[in-house]
Write a protein that holds these residues in place. Structure first.
Motif, PDB file in Angstrom:
ATOM      1  N   ALA A  13      -0.315  14.093  -0.383  1.00  0.00           N
ATOM      2  CA  ALA A  13      -2.149  13.397   0.532  1.00  0.00           C
ATOM      3  C   ALA A  13      -1.974  11.994   0.282  1.00  0.00           C
ATOM      4  O   ALA A  13      -2.651  11.098   1.310  1.00  0.00           O
ATOM      5  CB  ALA A  13      -3.010  13.842  -0.043  1.00  0.00           C
ATOM      6  N   HIS A  14      -1.382  11.129  -0.929  1.00  0.00           N
ATOM      7  CA  HIS A  14      -2.110   9.932  -0.668  1.00  0.00           C
ATOM      8  C   HIS A  14      -0.555   9.198  -0.481  1.00  0.00           C
ATOM      9  O   HIS A  14      -0.743   8.187   0.799  1.00  0.00           O
ATOM     10  CB  HIS A  14      -1.745   9.154  -2.459  1.00  0.00           C
ATOM     11  CG  HIS A  14      -1.922   8.070  -2.746  1.00  0.00           C
ATOM     12  ND1 HIS A  14      -0.879   7.239  -4.403  1.00  0.00           N
ATOM     13  CD2 HIS A  14      -2.557   7.236  -1.993  1.00  0.00           C
ATOM     14  CE1 HIS A  14      -1.863   5.951  -4.053  1.00  0.00           C
ATOM     15  NE2 HIS A  14      -2.507   5.768  -2.405  1.00  0.00           N
ATOM     16  N   ILE A  15       0.482  10.029  -0.107  1.00  0.00           N
ATOM     17  CA  ILE A  15       1.820   9.031   0.555  1.00  0.00           C
ATOM     18  C   ILE A  15       1.388   8.854   1.996  1.00  0.00           C
ATOM     19  O   ILE A  15       1.391   7.937   3.077  1.00  0.00           O
ATOM     20  CB  ILE A  15       3.141   9.827   0.135  1.00  0.00           C
ATOM     21  CG1 ILE A  15       3.164   9.786  -1.800  1.00  0.00           C
ATOM     22  CG2 ILE A  15       4.190   8.973   0.919  1.00  0.00           C
ATOM     23  CD1 ILE A  15       4.585  10.566  -1.775  1.00  0.00           C
ATOM     24  N   ILE A  16       1.279   9.913   2.128  1.00  0.00           N
ATOM     25  CA  ILE A  16       0.492  10.424   3.509  1.00  0.00           C
ATOM     26  C   ILE A  16      -0.072   9.711   4.399  1.00  0.00           C
ATOM     27  O   ILE A  16       0.266   8.854   5.523  1.00  0.00           O
ATOM     28  CB  ILE A  16       0.915  11.996   3.735  1.00  0.00           C
ATOM     29  CG1 ILE A  16       2.184  12.855   3.890  1.00  0.00           C
ATOM     30  CG2 ILE A  16       0.397  11.773   5.921  1.00  0.00           C
ATOM     31  CD1 ILE A  16       3.324  12.135   4.660  1.00  0.00           C
ATOM     32  N   PHE A  17      -1.622   9.106   3.584  1.00  0.00           N
ATOM     33  CA  PHE A  17      -2.506   8.821   4.205  1.00  0.00           C
ATOM     34  C   PHE A  17      -2.107   7.104   4.446  1.00  0.00           C
ATOM     35  O   PHE A  17      -2.388   6.618   5.070  1.00  0.00           O
ATOM     36  CB  PHE A  17      -3.546   8.927   3.355  1.00  0.00           C
ATOM     37  CG  PHE A  17      -4.715   8.158   3.627  1.00  0.00           C
ATOM     38  CD1 PHE A  17      -4.890   8.497   4.824  1.00  0.00           C
ATOM     39  CD2 PHE A  17      -4.927   6.965   2.992  1.00  0.00           C
ATOM     40  CE1 PHE A  17      -6.832   7.824   5.037  1.00  0.00           C
ATOM     41  CE2 PHE A  17      -5.932   5.672   3.233  1.00  0.00           C
ATOM     42  CZ  PHE A  17      -6.759   6.433   4.340  1.00  0.00           C
ATOM     43  N   ASN A  18      -1.326   6.129   3.480  1.00  0.00           N
ATOM     44  CA  ASN A  18      -0.873   5.136   3.363  1.00  0.00           C
ATOM     45  C   ASN A  18       0.173   5.276   3.986  1.00  0.00           C
ATOM     46  O   ASN A  18       0.192   3.642   4.958  1.00  0.00           O
ATOM     47  CB  ASN A  18      -0.815   4.705   2.072  1.00  0.00           C
ATOM     48  CG  ASN A  18      -1.970   4.863   0.709  1.00  0.00           C
ATOM     49  OD1 ASN A  18      -2.959   5.279   1.684  1.00  0.00           O
ATOM     50  ND2 ASN A  18      -1.895   3.556   0.070  1.00  0.00           N
ATOM     51  N   ASN A  53       0.925  -0.786  -0.475  1.00  0.00           N
ATOM     52  CA  ASN A  53       0.050   0.291  -0.137  1.00  0.00           C
ATOM     53  C   ASN A  53       0.549   1.291   0.054  1.00  0.00           C
ATOM     54  O   ASN A  53       0.300   2.359  -0.456  1.00  0.00           O
ATOM     55  CB  ASN A  53      -0.773  -0.104   1.008  1.00  0.00           C
ATOM     56  CG  ASN A  53      -2.590  -0.402   1.151  1.00  0.00           C
ATOM     57  OD1 ASN A  53      -3.057  -1.476   0.425  1.00  0.00           O
ATOM     58  ND2 ASN A  53      -3.319  -0.202   1.370  1.00  0.00           N
ATOM     59  N   ILE A  54       2.224   1.351   0.776  1.00  0.00           N
ATOM     60  CA  ILE A  54       2.779   2.530   1.103  1.00  0.00           C
ATOM     61  C   ILE A  54       3.371   2.725  -0.650  1.00  0.00           C
ATOM     62  O   ILE A  54       3.896   3.369  -1.160  1.00  0.00           O
ATOM     63  CB  ILE A  54       3.649   1.963   1.438  1.00  0.00           C
ATOM     64  CG1 ILE A  54       2.584   2.146   3.159  1.00  0.00           C
ATOM     65  CG2 ILE A  54       4.870   3.767   1.850  1.00  0.00           C
ATOM     66  CD1 ILE A  54       4.168   1.835   3.994  1.00  0.00           C
ATOM     67  N   GLY A  55       4.149   1.098  -1.180  1.00  0.00           N
ATOM     68  CA  GLY A  55       4.810   1.112  -2.336  1.00  0.00           C
ATOM     69  C   GLY A  55       3.998   1.903  -3.704  1.00  0.00           C
ATOM     70  O   GLY A  55       4.010   1.901  -5.036  1.00  0.00           O
ATOM     71  N   THR A  56       2.691   1.561  -3.627  1.00  0.00           N
ATOM     72  CA  THR A  56       2.114   1.829  -4.837  1.00  0.00           C
ATOM     73  C   THR A  56       1.518   3.585  -4.986  1.00  0.00           C
ATOM     74  O   THR A  56       1.437   3.500  -5.874  1.00  0.00           O
ATOM     75  CB  THR A  56       0.765   1.121  -4.638  1.00  0.00           C
ATOM     76  OG1 THR A  56      -0.381   0.942  -5.776  1.00  0.00           O
ATOM     77  CG2 THR A  56      -0.155   1.591  -3.573  1.00  0.00           C
ATOM     78  N   THR A  57       1.829   4.569  -3.575  1.00  0.00           N
ATOM     79  CA  THR A  57       2.013   5.707  -3.676  1.00  0.00           C
ATOM     80  C   THR A  57       3.067   5.899  -4.275  1.00  0.00           C
ATOM     81  O   THR A  57       3.116   7.598  -5.598  1.00  0.00           O
ATOM     82  CB  THR A  57       1.962   6.172  -2.628  1.00  0.00           C
ATOM     83  OG1 THR A  57       3.197   5.485  -1.786  1.00  0.00           O
ATOM     84  CG2 THR A  57       0.953   4.968  -1.598  1.00  0.00           C
ATOM     85  N   ILE A  58       4.048   5.485  -4.980  1.00  0.00           N
ATOM     86  CA  ILE A  58       5.123   5.983  -5.773  1.00  0.00           C
ATOM     87  C   ILE A  58       4.925   6.327  -7.308  1.00  0.00           C
ATOM     88  O   ILE A  58       5.004   7.606  -7.408  1.00  0.00           O
ATOM     89  CB  ILE A  58       6.028   5.032  -5.749  1.00  0.00           C
ATOM     90  CG1 ILE A  58       8.042   5.563  -6.578  1.00  0.00           C
ATOM     91  CG2 ILE A  58       6.280   3.883  -6.953  1.00  0.00           C
ATOM     92  CD1 ILE A  58       8.360   6.925  -5.710  1.00  0.00           C
TER      93      ILE A  58
END
Length: 543
Positions: A283-288, A91-96
């Motif tokens: 926003a996506h990175i911080i949330f995940n 879930n973190i990696g997909t934010t890249i």
């Protein structure tokens, strides 16, 4: 109003194709090492999260990372807690992807397309081919984004879209649902977030609605795993269950504090002077990242909940630790190194046996699909990895001065590994034959299935006897195994003859199942032969 739908749809098509093409290239470039790293470094939950993050960044697909993880759980090489950690990391990696899109380098897209195409066309090595695929996919991703982005700017003036954007700003739950549905349909959260980034940049949607859209994509991305788990293995269902529980609960909490979270994002991105597209990525990175840190301490409890919701017995975890094959022992104590290699070979035989059983389940389960076949291929990759590691280790041992007994043990171990690896290859052949029948939407006759069941049961008995002979060197068991081999030959011959009779009598109506059945029988008989090859190698000096 003139909306360029062809540019929007065509650009979006290039965009999602670029993401997939680049991800496939990265996956091929990394090869089986991905699976090896996942298996090797995920013994602790925190390492599982880190590996899940890194692997997803590399292959640009949380779904692919989850698929590899399911294969390892199903093969008994990973526990659900490890799988849960990898899912969190994914879930973190997909934010890249959103971060890369936020860099706004689409003006260089066609240069990447040109470079990638040239490498693919003129590269003469596989690695170069895969590298070209990565570069070409990267270029297509941004070129599609550029085409789509220019067309989306006019979309913000469309009355219907303005109405929806306004309603989504007033009621973010609408944006959440839209993000969930879109991601579920497209099966790519990165693609949906890329669209949101472009719409937000064009001023077509408020930050509140955009962030809710991103939250919705987190729920939508679990749908891929849910679909894969329907009718699938217990490992697939539970891994999908952990993924869904984690994302849904995290999103609910995020929506409860949406206003506060958006204010924090506005404040921080203002300090950092980030562009609108990078605001969404931030926003996506911080949330995940925050939801992962929040839920990580409760990882075991989440797994316990999923086990209660989806009851059943998981495969006992096989302790196949290739770290045992260290490079120092062969130089210091070759005899001890041979014993270590033998222990790992025995563990390899368990993986082989489990994969053969998975092929039988694939045969028997009429609802089995691509996910079941993929798990067989994943286990085959594990077997091939063990084969390479053990053979390399044995070659290290062979360079030392070995006495006659150790040299015989070295030769025996080498033969056992290669025969087990061939059984793994033949298992994949069986699954491919079964897949042909399933794609034809036909079935084997009841009599044919019973014949194969008998051959499978005999094979399991032979493989277990073979590994006992390998460890005990019991000659009486060897003689009994030779009788089993004769019986397998008889079963193969009689099954073939009965098959010809069924075809003559019109009982076998499918051309596909009728044509591959003899190949299946032949593969089963050859698998039994490889068992005997191992046993014969044990007593080679008695000839």
């Amino acid at each position: 109003m003139n909306i360029s739908w062809d540019a929007i749809l065509g650009g979006f098509g290039l965009f999602i194709f670029g993401i997939k093409f680049m991800g496939d290239g990265l996956k091929s470039l990394a090869g089986d090492k991905l699976r090896e790293y996942i298996d090797k470094y995920t013994t602790k939950p925190i390492m599982a999260v880190l590996i899940g993050t890194v692997i997803t960044v590399i292959i640009q697909s949380s779904s692919a990372t989850t698929a590899i993880t399911i294969g390892l759980v199903r093969a008994g090489l990973m526990k659900l807690e490890q799988a849960a950690g990898i899912v969190m990391g994914a879930n973190i990696g997909t934010t890249i992807t959103a971060f890369i899109i936020g860099l706004k380098i689409e003006k260089f897209a066609l240069f990447f397309v040109c470079a990638g195409a040239l490498i693919i066309c003129f590269g003469n090595k596989k690695k170069l081919h895969y590298l070209g695929q990565v570069i070409l996919g990267f270029g297509l991703l941004f070129y599609g984004l550029r085409i789509m982005g220019d067309a989306l700017k006019t979309l913000k003036d469309l009355p219907e879209f303005v109405t929806f954007a306004h309603a989504a700003g007033e009621q973010p739950i609408l944006a959440l649902l839209a993000g969930t549905v879109m991601t579920g349909i497209i099966q790519s959260s990165s693609a949906v977030i890329g669209v949101v980034q472009k719409i937000y940049e064009a001023g077509g949607m408020s930050l509140m609605a955009s962030v809710a859209f991103v939250f919705g994509s987190n729920i939508g991305t679990t749908i891929t795993g849910i679909f894969a788990a329907i009718g699938g293995s217990l490992a697939a269902k539970r891994t999908a269950g952990v993924h869904t529980l984690f994302n849904v609960v995290g999103t609910i909490i995020g929506m409860m504090f949406l206003g506060v979270y958006v204010s924090i994002v506005v404040y921080l991105t203002g300090l950092l002077k980030l562009s609108p597209m990078m605001q969404i990525a931030f926003a996506h990175i911080i949330f995940n990242l925050v939801t992962t840190l929040l839920f990580f301490p409760f990882l075991k409890q989440m797994c316990a909940i999923v086990r209660k919701l989806i009851p059943g017995n998981e495969p006992e975890k096989l302790d196949v630790n290739i770290d045992e094959l260290n490079d120092i022992l062969p130089h210091q104590l070759p005899s001890s190194a041979l014993n270590v290699s033998k222990e790992v070979i025995l563990k390899m035989s368990h993986v082989v046996e489990r994969n053969v059983k998975e092929s039988q389940k694939y045969l028997m389960n009429h609802k089995a699909g691509a996910e079941d076949k993929e798990n067989i291929l994943q286990a085959e990759g594990i077997i091939n990895g063990l084969d390479h590691k053990i053979v390399d280790y044995l070659l290290l041992i062979s360079k030392e001065e070995l006495n006659e007994s150790d040299f015989q043990e070295y030769s025996l171990n080498l033969q056992v590994v290669k025969n087990l690896e061939r059984i793994g290859d033949l298992t994949v052949n069986l699954s491919e034959f079964y897949e042909m029948v399933k794609e034809d939407k036909s079935n084997f006759t009841k009599e044919a299935v019973e014949e194969l069941k008998a051959m499978y049961e005999l094979f399991y008995h032979m493989l277990n006897s073979t590994m006992e002979i390998y460890t005990t060197k019991d000659y009486a068991k060897f003689e009994a195994l030779l009788e089993d081999e004769n019986y397998m030959d008889l079963l193969e011959y009689e099954s073939r003859q009965r098959h010809f009779e069924r075809m003559r009598d019109g009982k076998c109506s499918s051309m596909i199942s009728g044509s591959v059945y003899c190949d299946i029988l032949s593969n089963m008989e050859r698998m039994a032969d490889h068992c005997c090859n191992i046993a014969k190698a044990v007593f080679a000096d008695k000839k």
